[in-house]
Design an enzyme around this catalytic site. Structure first.
Site, PDB file in Angstrom:
ATOM      1  N   HIS A   1       0.829  -1.211   0.000  1.00  0.00           N
ATOM      2  CA  HIS A   1       0.000   0.000   0.000  1.00  0.00           C
ATOM      3  C   HIS A   1       0.863   1.260   0.000  1.00  0.00           C
ATOM      4  CE1 HIS A   1      -2.416   3.062   2.354  1.00  0.00           C
ATOM      5  NE2 HIS A   1      -3.150   2.883   1.278  1.00  0.00           N
TER       6      HIS A   1
ATOM      7  N   GLU B   1       2.021   1.851  -3.448  1.00  0.00           N
ATOM      8  CA  GLU B   1       0.920   2.400  -4.257  1.00  0.00           C
ATOM      9  C   GLU B   1       0.886   3.925  -4.138  1.00  0.00           C
ATOM     10  OE1 GLU B   1      -3.471   3.524  -3.436  1.00  0.00           O
ATOM     11  OE2 GLU B   1      -3.149   1.417  -2.935  1.00  0.00           O
ATOM     12  N   HIS B   2       1.035   4.434  -2.932  1.00  0.00           N
ATOM     13  CA  HIS B   2       1.070   5.889  -2.728  1.00  0.00           C
ATOM     14  C   HIS B   2       2.271   6.511  -3.435  1.00  0.00           C
ATOM     15  CE1 HIS B   2      -1.908   7.009   0.580  1.00  0.00           C
ATOM     16  NE2 HIS B   2      -2.116   5.711   0.385  1.00  0.00           N
TER      17      HIS B   2
ATOM     18  N   GLU C   1      -3.589   7.736   7.629  1.00  0.00           N
ATOM     19  CA  GLU C   1      -4.711   6.978   7.074  1.00  0.00           C
ATOM     20  C   GLU C   1      -5.112   5.847   8.020  1.00  0.00           C
ATOM     21  OE1 GLU C   1      -5.661   4.213   3.146  1.00  0.00           O
ATOM     22  OE2 GLU C   1      -4.149   5.797   3.001  1.00  0.00           O
TER      23      GLU C   1
END
Length: 446
Positions: A70, A73-74, A150
């Site tokens: 993840h 991905e950012h 997040e």
């Protein structure tokens, strides 16, 4: 209750019940470097969905680096050798499109929805960041702070999210599905540039990717562009075989009690280890899909009738099954007790209702209605090029084929009442179950 329904809806979206029919205009081919391409034609509107899927998700992460899939991905929205940080999305927006990405246990996907005439621009930029990512210590630090925040917002600030995380960690003894996609906080805090680049170098290659293009395109046009932009990228000769740690036999039912002062609505959650959809052998998953719908898929479901209308011990109940998974998945139930009803009474009522279903069997009329609804929704699903691209991408990255996706609707229609009851008896077994209570911190559990 609204928030709970939203959470359940988001979970169920991860496991599409419906798929394109066998006569849909789908073309697939493989580039010389091993990249698979799927083209789904729909010329009703001059738009296109361009999606690049990698067979790499959080379950493929090395131990000790949870959250790196993840995190990466950012980072792909930062700079490349030809684009500055943030420029990718700015270009998409300037051309009237939108873009985003998401990470799951089994895959990471990047997509743009844009006018069909801008497809080449999208391929050029997406292929650029497949191999030319440019990371700095500064943006590593910035994005690490972003993913930590997040997690704070979506998990740490939500009792139900923390509860679900603990349930999943207990469900899987040895498999990486027991680790949250976003990662454990203490490991996220240590992610660095070496972690990100290592994952990128291993998995972000054309022979580990699937390109799905749906909308106003032709297979010939997509192939020409794909060869021009993706076909020139060398395959990774050292791509490892996709092996996962296997789950040992589960022989003892487990319980989780999660207490939190922020809990506004206590509820009971139950998960069972369950078979996923397997290529060429989707019948068990189809039976489980229909079982979930019959038991807890809506206001006319079996649990709703028994728990909310007949005995009125619950104000909400649901059953869901996520079959699109590379490895064994889960079959889940949730019951929210009515005011004045204890969690123990709610759990007992859920168990009694399930036992009653095992005796009563499947109502033939209900099954016939459900199959008609599935057919109708399958037809409506053809109007959504985004959904079509997601169905193929999620299926192909979890070991299924185009033929499996196209066969799925007919396999669902062929499921019998006997198949559904057999699936229920096979999956609803105490030894593979985890039962959880989400309770307000000061409440008694008995």
């Amino acid at each position: 209750m609204t928030r709970m329904r939203a959470v359940l809806a988001s979970l169920m979206l991860l496991s599409p019940v419906f798929a394109a029919a066998a006569d849909d205009p789908v073309t697939t081919f493989v580039l010389d470097n091993g990249m698979q391409v799927v083209v789904v034609e729909d010329h009703r509107a001059p738009v296109v969905q361009h999606m690049l899927w990698y067979r790499a998700g959080s379950a493929d992460e090395p131990k000790g680096a949870s959250g790196v899939a993840h995190f990466l991905e950012h980072l792909l929205f930062k700079a490349t050798d030809t684009l500055e940080a943030g420029e990718f999305s700015a270009v998409v927006a300037a051309n009237g499109g939108n873009d985003n990405a998401f990470t799951s246990y089994d895959y990471t996907a990047y997509y743009q929805r844009i006018a069909a005439e801008r497809l080449e621009l999208m391929m050029g930029m997406e292929s650029d960041r497949m191999r030319n990512i440019r990371l700095t210590l500064a943006n590593i630090g910035t994005e690490r702070d972003v993913i930590i925040e997040e997690r704070n917002q979506r998990t740490e600030n939500s009792a139900s999210a923390l509860f679900s995380e603990q349930m999943r960690a207990v469900q899987y003894h040895n498999h990486r599905y027991g680790v949250p996609v976003i990662g454990w906080m203490h490991e996220m805090e240590t992610l660095d540039i070496e972690d990100a680049l290592s994952f990128y170098e291993i998995y972000y290659s054309p022979n580990n990717a699937i390109l799905v293009v749906s909308g106003d395109v032709t297979p010939e046009g997509v192939k020409e562009l794909a060869e021009k932009y993706y076909g020139v990228i060398p395959a990774n000769p050292n791509l490892p075989e996709r092996l996962r740690t296997e789950e040992p036999p589960q022989t003892a039912e487990r319980r989780v009690i999660f207490r939190d002062a922020r809990v506004a609505q206590p509820y009971v959650s139950r998960s069972y280890l369950a078979q996923e959809r397997d290529s060429g052998s989707q019948e068990d998953a189809a039976a489980l899909t229909l079982l979930a719908e019959i038991l807890g898929g809506g206001t006319t479901s079996y649990l709703t009738e028994k728990l909310q209308f007949d005995t009125q011990v619950a104000v909400y109940s649901s059953v869901y099954y996520r079959g699109t998974s590379l490895d064994d998945t889960t079959f889940n139930m949730i019951v929210v007790p009515a005011p004045g009803v204890t969690l123990q009474d709610a759990e007992d009522a859920m168990d009694a209702a399930v036992a009653s279903f095992m005796t009563d069997g499947v109502d033939a009329d209900q099954l016939a209605r459900l199959k008609k609804q599935l057919r109708a929704q399958q037809i409506y699903a053809r109007d959504n090029v985004d959904g079509i691209a997601q169905r193929y991408g999620s299926a192909l990255t979890t070991g299924l084929t185009v033929a499996d996706v196209q066969a799925w609707p007919d396999i669902l229609q062929a499921v019998t009442a006997e198949d559904i009851l057999a699936a229920a008896k096979n999956v609803i077994t105490p030894e593979t179950s985890v039962t959880g209570w989400l309770v307000k911190e000061e409440e008694q559990t008995q």
